[in-house]
Design a protein around this motif. Structure first.
Motif, mmCIF file in Angstrom:
data_model
loop_
_atom_site.group_PDB
_atom_site.id
_atom_site.type_symbol
_atom_site.label_atom_id
_atom_site.label_comp_id
_atom_site.label_asym_id
_atom_site.label_seq_id
_atom_site.Cartn_x
_atom_site.Cartn_y
_atom_site.Cartn_z
ATOM 1 N N LEU B 206 0.823 -1.198 0.000
ATOM 2 C CA LEU B 206 0.000 0.000 0.000
ATOM 3 C C LEU B 206 0.859 1.249 0.000
ATOM 4 N N ALA B 207 1.929 1.188 0.758
ATOM 5 C CA ALA B 207 2.734 2.391 0.900
ATOM 6 C C ALA B 207 3.620 2.617 -0.309
ATOM 7 N N SER B 225 -6.204 -2.013 -8.937
ATOM 8 C CA SER B 225 -6.427 -2.801 -7.720
ATOM 9 C C SER B 225 -7.088 -1.992 -6.618
ATOM 10 N N THR B 226 -7.167 -0.668 -6.797
ATOM 11 C CA THR B 226 -7.727 0.128 -5.702
ATOM 12 C C THR B 226 -9.135 -0.289 -5.296
ATOM 13 N N PRO B 227 -10.046 -0.465 -6.238
ATOM 14 C CA PRO B 227 -11.392 -0.890 -5.811
ATOM 15 C C PRO B 227 -11.350 -2.207 -5.051
ATOM 16 N N LEU B 228 -10.502 -3.123 -5.494
ATOM 17 C CA LEU B 228 -10.395 -4.394 -4.775
ATOM 18 C C LEU B 228 -9.965 -4.151 -3.338
ATOM 19 N N MET B 229 -8.966 -3.288 -3.164
ATOM 20 C CA MET B 229 -8.468 -2.984 -1.821
ATOM 21 C C MET B 229 -9.601 -2.441 -0.949
ATOM 22 N N PHE B 288 -3.360 -1.481 7.351
ATOM 23 C CA PHE B 288 -3.911 -0.249 6.794
ATOM 24 C C PHE B 288 -3.494 0.962 7.619
ATOM 25 N N GLY B 289 -2.290 0.877 8.171
ATOM 26 C CA GLY B 289 -1.833 1.965 9.030
ATOM 27 C C GLY B 289 -1.048 3.024 8.281
ATOM 28 N N ASP B 290 -0.976 2.918 6.944
ATOM 29 C CA ASP B 290 -0.180 3.906 6.214
ATOM 30 C C ASP B 290 -0.896 5.248 6.179
ATOM 31 N N VAL B 291 -0.179 6.245 5.745
ATOM 32 C CA VAL B 291 -0.673 7.615 5.876
ATOM 33 C C VAL B 291 -2.014 7.802 5.182
ATOM 34 N N ARG B 292 -2.145 7.192 4.001
ATOM 35 C CA ARG B 292 -3.362 7.469 3.256
ATOM 36 C C ARG B 292 -4.573 6.737 3.842
ATOM 37 N N SER B 293 -4.384 5.447 4.155
ATOM 38 C CA SER B 293 -5.537 4.685 4.647
ATOM 39 C C SER B 293 -5.968 5.137 6.032
ATOM 40 N N ALA B 294 -5.013 5.598 6.828
ATOM 41 C CA ALA B 294 -5.367 5.952 8.195
ATOM 42 C C ALA B 294 -5.641 7.430 8.358
ATOM 43 N N PRO B 301 -10.799 5.842 9.164
ATOM 44 C CA PRO B 301 -11.251 6.456 10.424
ATOM 45 C C PRO B 301 -12.675 6.990 10.434
ATOM 46 N N PRO B 302 -13.149 7.703 9.404
ATOM 47 C CA PRO B 302 -14.533 8.199 9.522
ATOM 48 C C PRO B 302 -15.558 7.069 9.573
#
Lengths: 628, 515
Positions: B206-207, B225-229, B288-294, B301-302
């Motif tokens: 992811l990162a 692959s983004t939609p899959l993720m 999913f702790g990378d900057v974008r996902s978190a 988060p929302p």
């Protein structure tokens, strides 16, 4: 040999607990004794191991003649008594009563020690210990001129309320004694703690025993009243908690260390709108407790349902927790926001408290409800004095808090006397009681006079000072005069509703045959009322006994608030920052500045030390300064 | 297999080997006379000893520091991660299960459910939960989850003569399988998107795929692959939300909690929830702790915050309307999951370490208090006169002050009233949320605390202020050494951790995930 001895000395609490556990229980077998002893010892060992390593924090050097553990003792004695009470036999109520009275009286005598110290500016009997170092939470208790009289009021009123309760309540004595002792500890804790976390713990803890007192020994609708009391107060206190957490968070961002200490948090200067929100979080919690219109609706219910002893404590002390906390923490932490709101709030105190409370009181036909609403009116004066924020009005307000404790406590006691005899409090049931109960009538009239504020009694001095202070208040601006006039009109209303009650209950023909054979005050009731009546005149005739001890503290408090106000005005909507002494004393110079600096130093005695920021951060901080 | 490896795995090994041994013992003991000797008494003590030693082993490993277990960690990674985070959860799980088996030791004989299978089931389920808490790979996660859940399904149906219990088990089983399928499907999609199954590699993908100097081909692969993720993440979160019974995936909870024998309920509310939370934190923080996902703008988060608000509020409002105490406690456990979710959301913010410590500490305290509350409820009733509704508790303060006092203590802790541990846990959790600048979320949580106080207090009202109606069936407190020991133990912990939380808090703070 020496090493063993040393270890034994280190572990003395565990060994003591083991011995107590093994010897105290009655009639178990040897094995059971050994088992209980070992469990008790291990438990104490466990607690000792959990105890934070950092021993006594650098305690500020106490002036000679002050025993640093006195306040801890005052709070700890009833607390320990309450815990011990759980292990006492339920079957011997006499022993339980004697023990409770003994503890409360020892507490009263010990608290008199506070009077021997000249109360100038700053803190006395400071006691600081680390409690939860990870969060900077400390056991920090201290007393100054502002809390002194409330502490004494608590130790003075609770034994009286306990004594009265023992006369009229005959069921579940053990629970009653437990509640009284726990309540005493919690109330003293509220007035004495300077760590906000500690304060919050005691604030919440005071709810539980009062809830039990209303819920167990109350009258018909007790459960609803108890629940209402609990939920109102708790709803307020979570707002307080939210604001507190935000304040602590800001403090830790600014300094890099955590602290819940009042003396640390009052250095945080928040931008205006944030300060306003935090102020309201604190203020609503305290206004619920006071109670200030429109948050007062729990009070009449709670009073009507509570037993006499509970009502006395509730009116005399518990409500003062709200006024005291508003003064100390609401105004002390957010002087700017408190000042900006004061004109509005003073209006609420006058119309919603003094006038509305008095009018409601006038129309009640239940004696206790009447006194409850008169409390709302009286606390209107107290709050008006705080909102006005001048030296005279704040001192008057402080005095009025004590007065209200004495006179309303006595009124509830008197209503309880008549309720015990007739099991009704409806005013129309009575009339002409002066003929059958002369002593009772005399006492009731005296207390009524005190409550109205007739010169010579305590009520006069407090109300007079509040109204006088309000008249000249800069904070209230042009409304000061209006508020003062209306508050003075409230005194007339007080005379109307109190005297009309006296008229209807005590004078006139003795119509109701049930009242014909009512006995006069008995020994217990006389004993309970006597100290209150004496206090009415002591305060009324020699108010300077009280005022002289609180004057310096109040004026220093008022000065600091004024200085912080100016700094906050300068800050406006800027970034939050820490107040330093230089910032506060910007405008002053010469000897005046020196005097003020001394005062501020005194007021900070016992504050947690802010460690200097680590070296790596310093250049970054400097750069920030430079870029500004 | 080296000694170091055995040492690193010892907590899980002790519990699972103990389960097998006890199963053998249980099978062989069929020879003896059951009328004379209850199988529970020996099995309960046996499994308590096993769980306690598992707990002690985890504690010892925690104190020794996982850094001394490098060999074991290298051999086990990425399937099982033995770090301070998992060790802390091992302690919570074994503690919860330890108290559960003690409660079962009193409850099962009293209610004539005295069959020995219960104990090995608890142990196996605990082992599954421990594997779940330590899992660092989607596959081990699924295995751990299933091992944990299968045991619990059987435990819910333990009162097999009662249609209610069977219905509860059926409901739980069907919905649980459905959630497991979602989780599995989500995992499959994640694998399809990244080509990896272990969390750290997923996070690496992811990162590093994405927008940092990609070639055209990589860019294309990423965008495809983004939609899959995203769908994979959503499905995994739903699967986990089901296990922690977050609203709107909570429908099974009250029925399952009410139908199950109370010790099984205790286990579900305590250990199972703690295990699921460990998993949730690990997946979200590691994979999913990378900057974008978190981040609040583009990540989970929302979603989680919305779940938290719904969970707290709905759980609270429904809990207030219940007439059965057991059901009220079930809904209150939903509410507490909402509070913990607030902490998980805060972990995505700036104060990550603090929030991590707060959630761990809260989980520990919540487990102890809720197990204690159910345990006290067990002690309040006896065969034929079980304490279920509020009315059953009327006047208990007079009939049996010790039991009433214990129940009030745990209720106070759940409501968050000082000086119990529950208050401190809440305070610290909310403090962490404020530090992460989630102020609105904190205020909502605080308001919910007040609503919660209403129904918690009702229990006290009935116990102390009400007298039983004449002729109404009242609960008769049972006598059981097992339950009493468990309650005394839990009560001491609740008080000790409330008054002196410092060291435990520091332990929770240093129990971070090491990637």
């Amino acid at each position: 040999m020496n090493a063993t001895l040393g270890a034994m000395i280190d572990l003395w609490p565990a060994i003591l607990a083991g011995a107590v556990g093994a010897l105290v229980p009655r009639k178990p077998s040897t094995w059971q004794r050994a088992g209980i002893g070992v469990i008790a010892a291990l438990l104490v060992l466990f607690v000792m191991k959990l105890w934070p390593d950092a021993a006594v924090a650098a305690a500020p050097s106490a002036p000679s003649g002050e025993w640093p553990h006195l306040l801890t003792f005052l709070i700890g004695l009833p607390l320990a008594g309450a815990i011990l009470m759980l292990f006492m036999p339920r079957q011997s109520p006499g022993l339980l009563r004697a023990m409770t009275m003994g503890i409360l009286l020892v507490d009263l005598v010990a608290s008199l020690w506070l009077l021997t110290v000249p109360m100038g500016v700053g803190w006395h009997f400071v006691s600081v210990h680390d409690w939860i170092p990870a969060l900077g939470i400390r056991w920090h208790v201290a007393v100054d001129g502002m809390s002194l009289w409330l502490v004494l009021l608590t130790t003075f009123i609770t034994p009286i309320a306990a004594y009265v309760s023992f006369g009229s309540i005959g069921t579940r004595i053990k629970d009653l004694c437990f509640s009284l002792l726990l309540l005493q500890a919690a109330m003293l804790g509220v007035f004495l703690s300077l760590d906000m976390f500690l304060f919050y713990v005691f604030w919440e803890l005071a709810l539980v025993p009062m809830y039990v007192m209303i819920g167990v020994w109350g009258s018909a609708d007790k459960i609803k009243a108890a629940l209402k009391f609990f939920l109102y107060t708790m709803g307020g206190s979570v707002l307080l908690l939210a604001a507190l957490l935000y304040l602590v968070h800001t403090y830790s961002k600014l300094t890099g260390t955590m602290s819940f200490d009042y003396l640390a948090l009052n250095k945080v200067l928040l931008p205006k709108h944030v300060q306003m929100m935090c102020f309201w979080g604190f203020a609503i919690a305290f206004f619920v407790k006071v109670p200030l219109f429109p948050l007062h609706t729990w009070l009449p219910d709670a009073h009507v349902q509570a037993p006499t002893g509970g009502s006395i404590i509730l009116a005399a002390i518990l409500l003062k927790m709200g006024t005291y906390a508003y003064m100390r923490f609401g105004m002390g932490l957010f002087p700017f926001a408190a000042g900006l709101q004061s004109a509005t709030l003073a209006g609420v105190a006058v119309f919603g408290g003094i006038l509305y409370g008095a009018l409601c009181s006038w129309k009640q036909d239940d004696l206790k409800r009447l006194v409850a609403y008169s409390s709302v009116a009286h606390l209107g004066y107290v709050m008006l004095g705080l909102f006005a924020g001048t030296q005279a009005s704040m001192q008057g307000s402080l005095l009025q808090q004590i007065n209200h404790g004495v006179s309303t406590g006595a009124l509830f006691l008197l209503v309880g006397v008549i309720y015990d005899r007739r099991h009704t409090r409806t005013i129309t049931e009575f009339g002409g009681l002066a003929k059958v109960m002369p002593v009772y009538t005399v006492v009731f009239v005296i207390i009524t006079m005190a409550s109205i504020g007739v010169p010579g009694t305590n009520g006069f001095v407090g109300e007079f000072m509040v109204i006088m202070g309000t008249y000249g208040s800069l904070r209230l601006g042009k409304f000061g005069g209006v508020d003062a006039v209306l508050a003075a009109a409230g005194v007339i209303l007080a005379a109307i509703y109190m005297l009309s009650v006296v008229q209807r209950v005590f004078f006139g023909p003795l119509k109701n045959p049930k009242n014909r054979d009512l006995p006069d005050l008995n020994v217990r009731e006389t004993l309970a009322l006597a100290p209150l009546v004496i206090m009415v005149f002591v305060i009324g005739l020699f108010p300077s006994v009280l005022l002289s001890r609180s004057a310096a503290a109040v004026s220093a408090f008022e000065m600091r608030n004024r200085l912080v106000w100016m700094s906050a005005q300068e800050l406006g909507e800027g970034e939050p920052k820490l107040v330093t002494q230089d910032m506060l004393l910007e405008g002053a110079s010469g000897s005046a500045r020196e005097g003020m600096a001394n005062t501020l130093d005194e007021m900070d005695r016992g504050a947690p030390v802010i460690p200097p920021p680590p070296a790596a951060d310093k250049p970054a901080a400097d750069k920030k300064e430079a870029s500004k | 297999m080296s000694a170091n490896l055995l040492l690193g795995l010892s907590p899980i090994l002790i519990v699972s080997l103990g389960a097998l041994l006890l199963m053998m013992a249980e099978a062989l003991s069929k020879l003896r006379n059951e009328a004379r000797e209850s199988p529970s008494s020996s099995l309960a003590m046996g499994s308590a000893v096993v769980l306690a030693s598992g707990g002690v082993a985890s504690l010892a490993l925690w104190l020794q520091g996982p850094d001394n277990l490098m060999e074991a960690r290298a051999a086990l990674a990425p399937w099982l991660l033995i770090d301070r985070f998992s060790l802390f959860f091992f302690v919570i799980l074994t503690l919860g299960a330890f108290l559960t088996v003690l409660l079962a030791g009193g409850y099962l004989p009293e209610h004539k459910l005295d069959r020995g299978e219960f104990y090995p089931l608890v142990l196996l389920s605990t082992a599954g939960a421990m594997a779940l808490a330590a899992a660092g790979d989607l596959l081990t996660m699924f295995i751990g989850l299933e091992v944990m859940s299968l045991g619990v399904y059987a435990m819910v149906a333990f009162r097999r003569g009662s249609p209610r219990s069977v219905e509860a088990a059926m409901k739980y089983f069907l919905l649980g399988s459905f959630a497991a399928a979602l989780l599995l499907y989500g995992g499959a999609l994640l694998y399809g998107a990244t080509g990896k199954t272990d969390f750290s590699s997923i996070s690496f993908q992811l990162a590093h795929t994405g927008y940092a100097n990609p070639t055209n081909l990589q860019q294309l692969a990423w965008e495809n692959s983004t939609p899959l993720m995203v769908i994979g993440l959503i499905l995994v979160v739903i699967g986990l939300a089901f296990k922690i019974s977050a609203v709107p995936f909570h429908m099974w909870t009250p029925d399952a909690y009410e139908g199950a024998p109370t010790p099984a309920t205790t286990f579900m509310a305590g250990a199972v929830k703690a295990g699921a939370f460990a998993m949730m934190i690990r997946v979200l923080m590691m994979a999913f702790g990378d900057v974008r996902s978190a981040s609040w703008g583009s990540g989970w988060p929302p979603v989680l915050a919305a779940l938290a608000v719904a969970t707290m509020t709905v759980g609270n409002l429904i809990a207030g309307r219940q007439e059965s105490v057991k059901r009220m406690l079930a809904y209150s456990s939903i509410t507490h999951a909402g509070y913990m979710l607030v902490g998980v959301v805060a972990m995505a913010g700036t104060a990550r370490a603090e929030a991590n410590g707060a959630v761990l500490f809260y989980t520990l305290i919540y487990t102890i208090s809720t197990v204690g509350a159910f345990g006290a409820l067990i002690l309040c009733g006896s065969r034929g006169a079980e304490a279920v509704s509020y009315e059953d508790l009327a006047g208990l303060g007079k009939r049996n002050p010790a039991v009433a006092l214990a129940l009030s203590l745990f209720i106070f802790s759940l409501a968050g009233i000082p000086p119990t541990a529950g208050f401190f846990a809440k305070l610290y959790l909310f403090k962490a949320a404020v530090s992460g600048d989630y102020i609105v979320l904190t205020v909502i949580a605080l308001i919910n605390t007040v609503i919660g106080a209403y129904y918690y207090l009702r229990v006290l009202v009935f116990m102390y202020f009400r007298e039983p109606l004449p002729g109404a069936p009242i609960a008769k407190p049972m006598k059981s050494g097992h339950v009493a020991i468990a309650l005394v133990f839990a009560a001491l912990l609740v008080l000790a951790l409330g008054i002196l939380p410092s060291k435990t808090l520091q332990a929770a703070l240093s129990s971070t995930i090491s990637g």
